[in-house]
Scaffold this active site. Sequence first.
Site, PDB file in Angstrom:
ATOM      1  N   CYS A   2      64.588  37.309   4.240  1.00  0.00           N
ATOM      2  CA  CYS A   2      65.866  37.944   3.948  1.00  0.00           C
ATOM      3  C   CYS A   2      66.937  37.324   4.843  1.00  0.00           C
ATOM      4  CB  CYS A   2      65.888  39.442   4.148  1.00  0.00           C
ATOM      5  SG  CYS A   2      64.757  40.331   3.108  1.00  0.00           S
ATOM      6  N   ARG A  27      65.567  31.678   3.268  1.00  0.00           N
ATOM      7  CA  ARG A  27      64.940  32.834   3.906  1.00  0.00           C
ATOM      8  C   ARG A  27      64.374  33.827   2.886  1.00  0.00           C
ATOM      9  NH1 ARG A  27      66.459  33.241   9.243  1.00  0.00           N
ATOM     10  NH2 ARG A  27      65.790  35.392   9.270  1.00  0.00           N
ATOM     11  N   TRP A  75      63.874  38.732   0.303  1.00  0.00           N
ATOM     12  CA  TRP A  75      62.457  38.408   0.136  1.00  0.00           C
ATOM     13  C   TRP A  75      61.750  39.752   0.144  1.00  0.00           C
ATOM     14  CZ3 TRP A  75      57.710  39.027   2.501  1.00  0.00           C
ATOM     15  CH2 TRP A  75      56.693  38.145   2.116  1.00  0.00           C
ATOM     16  N   ASN A 101      67.699  42.978   7.234  1.00  0.00           N
ATOM     17  CA  ASN A 101      66.564  42.055   7.299  1.00  0.00           C
ATOM     18  C   ASN A 101      65.572  42.658   8.269  1.00  0.00           C
ATOM     19  OD1 ASN A 101      64.816  39.874   7.580  1.00  0.00           O
ATOM     20  ND2 ASN A 101      66.114  38.904   9.123  1.00  0.00           N
ATOM     21  N   GLY A 102      64.314  42.807   7.842  1.00  0.00           N
ATOM     22  CA  GLY A 102      63.295  43.382   8.725  1.00  0.00           C
ATOM     23  C   GLY A 102      62.548  44.479   7.999  1.00  0.00           C
ATOM     24  N   GLU A 481      46.892  20.893   7.297  1.00  0.00           N
ATOM     25  CA  GLU A 481      48.328  20.872   7.001  1.00  0.00           C
ATOM     26  C   GLU A 481      48.595  20.220   5.633  1.00  0.00           C
ATOM     27  OE1 GLU A 481      50.942  22.190   7.792  1.00  0.00           O
ATOM     28  OE2 GLU A 481      52.615  20.865   7.330  1.00  0.00           O
ATOM     29  N   LYS A 485      50.484  22.046   2.526  1.00  0.00           N
ATOM     30  CA  LYS A 485      51.671  21.481   1.857  1.00  0.00           C
ATOM     31  C   LYS A 485      51.454  21.470   0.351  1.00  0.00           C
ATOM     32  CE  LYS A 485      54.485  21.346   4.182  1.00  0.00           C
ATOM     33  NZ  LYS A 485      54.024  22.054   5.296  1.00  0.00           N
ATOM     34  N   HIS A 504      27.698  22.642   2.843  1.00  0.00           N
ATOM     35  CA  HIS A 504      27.254  24.017   3.103  1.00  0.00           C
ATOM     36  C   HIS A 504      27.940  24.998   2.166  1.00  0.00           C
ATOM     37  CE1 HIS A 504      24.940  22.766   6.540  1.00  0.00           C
ATOM     38  NE2 HIS A 504      25.987  22.110   7.021  1.00  0.00           N
ATOM     39  N   LYS A 603      61.001  30.811   4.640  1.00  0.00           N
ATOM     40  CA  LYS A 603      60.878  29.881   5.766  1.00  0.00           C
ATOM     41  C   LYS A 603      60.663  30.619   7.084  1.00  0.00           C
ATOM     42  CE  LYS A 603      62.326  25.599   7.534  1.00  0.00           C
ATOM     43  NZ  LYS A 603      60.993  25.064   7.215  1.00  0.00           N
TER      44      LYS A 603
HETATM   45  C1  G6P Z   1      56.359  30.213   7.166  1.00  0.00           C
HETATM   46  C2  G6P Z   1      56.863  28.840   6.764  1.00  0.00           C
HETATM   47  C3  G6P Z   1      55.928  27.770   7.334  1.00  0.00           C
HETATM   48  C4  G6P Z   1      55.805  27.924   8.839  1.00  0.00           C
HETATM   49  C5  G6P Z   1      55.362  29.340   9.233  1.00  0.00           C
HETATM   50  C6  G6P Z   1      55.483  29.565  10.730  1.00  0.00           C
HETATM   51  O1  G6P Z   1      55.160  30.502   6.535  1.00  0.00           O
HETATM   52  O2  G6P Z   1      56.938  28.743   5.358  1.00  0.00           O
HETATM   53  O3  G6P Z   1      56.439  26.490   7.029  1.00  0.00           O
HETATM   54  O4  G6P Z   1      54.889  26.991   9.331  1.00  0.00           O
HETATM   55  O5  G6P Z   1      56.200  30.308   8.591  1.00  0.00           O
HETATM   56  O6  G6P Z   1      56.824  29.521  11.078  1.00  0.00           O
HETATM   57  P1  G6P Z   1      57.409  29.096  12.475  1.00  0.00           P
HETATM   58  O7  G6P Z   1      58.897  29.186  12.301  1.00  0.00           O
HETATM   59  O8  G6P Z   1      56.897  30.121  13.461  1.00  0.00           O
HETATM   60  O9  G6P Z   1      56.940  27.731  12.786  1.00  0.00           O
END
Ligand code: G6P
Length: 608
Positions: A2, A27, A75, A101-102, A481, A485, A504, A603
Amino acid sequence: MCGIVGFAGDQNAAPILLEGLKLLEYRGYDSAGIAVMNEGKIALTKSQGKIANLCEKTQDGTTMPGFIGIGHTRWATHGAPNDTNAHPHLSNDGKFAVVHNGIIENYMALREELTAKGFVFKSETDTEVIVNLLELYYKGNLKAAVMKTAARLEGSYALGVACADFPDRLFAVREASPLIIGVGVGENHFASDVTAIISHTRNVIYLEDGEFAELTADNVTVYDCMGNAIEPQVTRISWDIEAAEKGGYEHFMLKEIMEQPRAIKATIEPRVKDGRIVLDDFDMTEEQFKNINKILITACGSSYYVACAAKYMIEQLCRIPVTTELASELRYCDPIIDERTLLIVLSQSGETADTIAALKECKARGARTLAIVNVVGSTIAKLADNVLYTWAGPEIAVATTKAYTTQMAVMFMFALYAADKLGKLDNAEYDRLVCELLLLPGVVQRAIDLSSDIPELAKKYYKTRSLFFIGRNVDYAICLEGSLKMKEISYIHSEAYAAGELKHGPIALVDDKTLLIAAACYENLFEKTLSNIKEVKARGAEVLGIALEGNRAMSAEADEVLYVPRTEPMFNAIAEIIPMQLLSYYVAKENGCDIDKPKNLAKSVTVE
Ligand code: G6P
């Protein structure tokens, strides 16, 4: 998670609020709304979906005249993403509007209390209790009503408050959710982060938890939680709006992938002086270092996967045990921590709720804390004993790229710095590794250059519905990672497995429809991973290998190969992720996905 904005000035607020919301869209983007004060009343427009829908509904804000207003991009946490649940929310008497937000943890109890008093709730959100508490407590003094309301709330909140009785001002309140004030000339702003207001002013106040601010066009007053006016510190932001624009790229994600050589250079070079790593912001003495008997690294999402890769290197160089723990787990696992533990916290945003909670928990148990953060002045940066910034610049795409690799660069520097303090490296080896470190921006550029076939490869693979990433040790950490992605932006089911574990269980899923991406960039483990490739090839899988430039054995086994430049093996990780980032990007593009704003994600995850 948010985004909120507020504007008080001498021009129409709605277009400025919409512009700010567009910049905060990363956000959250399931619904949005704005409220503008006009002729003693609050006008409200909300719309499901992205900000573009709200722009259309308000004809880019032109249908909503008025100089003071608040806005929100959502969000969803409580209630489906629809017009009713979208913010701003109005009080029953229509006098107050709130954006939030929160999460308000005690909202059920508050809702019952307010319902018993005759208040009616229209939405499913936790936010609606806030705006009705304002109505309940308002007796002509807006500041007092804001304070009484905040005192009843448990949880996390950044709030923007407008009241029809005070058409020249707004209140902004912060508790455990990011909120900044932009101080302009004849206009003032608030926002969830600097990106939303940077084109209007570079002068920013970072509110602390419990603080709130009163904004008019000409004045900002910041109060502590007791309502006493305090002298805020105004910080000047050094980057400008171009850093938060696409600059000719089709997506922010691609721009940010391409920016990595520069971001890594900006992160490393200023910290190497006369051949030595100087971590100005990290003041641990040699003695304190030697007293450390354990390093614990915690984070969420991609930041956690940086921790998984860094563990190998720190242990190899420093010979100190390193454990990694997801922040959302660490906070509830009664961790064994004391003053001899160094806790490293990784976070791009510096606002991730679980990471903040884990940091607080470990601090309370006596750990020394070091944060590695991209956003200056963020909560985590303030909470930790020391902070090392990744100078990646603003990262807008939800899926992280340059923040991930710059975190990795800082971890490399930390490992070298710590090994030196602990006396684990002779001078020649230290000098050699520092030289290798300085070469990394060029290595990453080379990794990008070697990836030119990826758009074509993506055409071959984009219809795959399920894939595995496999590797060993650091290769495995990078696969975690790479796999994240892929699923984040292309919605293809993907799993990362330690190559030796495939047999396994997961191998039961492998057949001629499976795509397997095998990372094998460590020569000591190459043969082992190659055996695993043979096992899946025997079961009909398609294999895309990732290997070091010049490696011929991989091309003999795999159907396709992507190459990564050779560098000091300890630093391979940073180059190895590049082809995986680009492959995810182009596969998502072939699938027509919304790359910068993947569905259901945000994000900055400021809720638990
Ligand atoms: C969200 C984002 C990720 C990020 C994660 C942790 O899930 O989409 O890209 O790695 O948060 O966020 P931070 O800001 O703590 O690295």
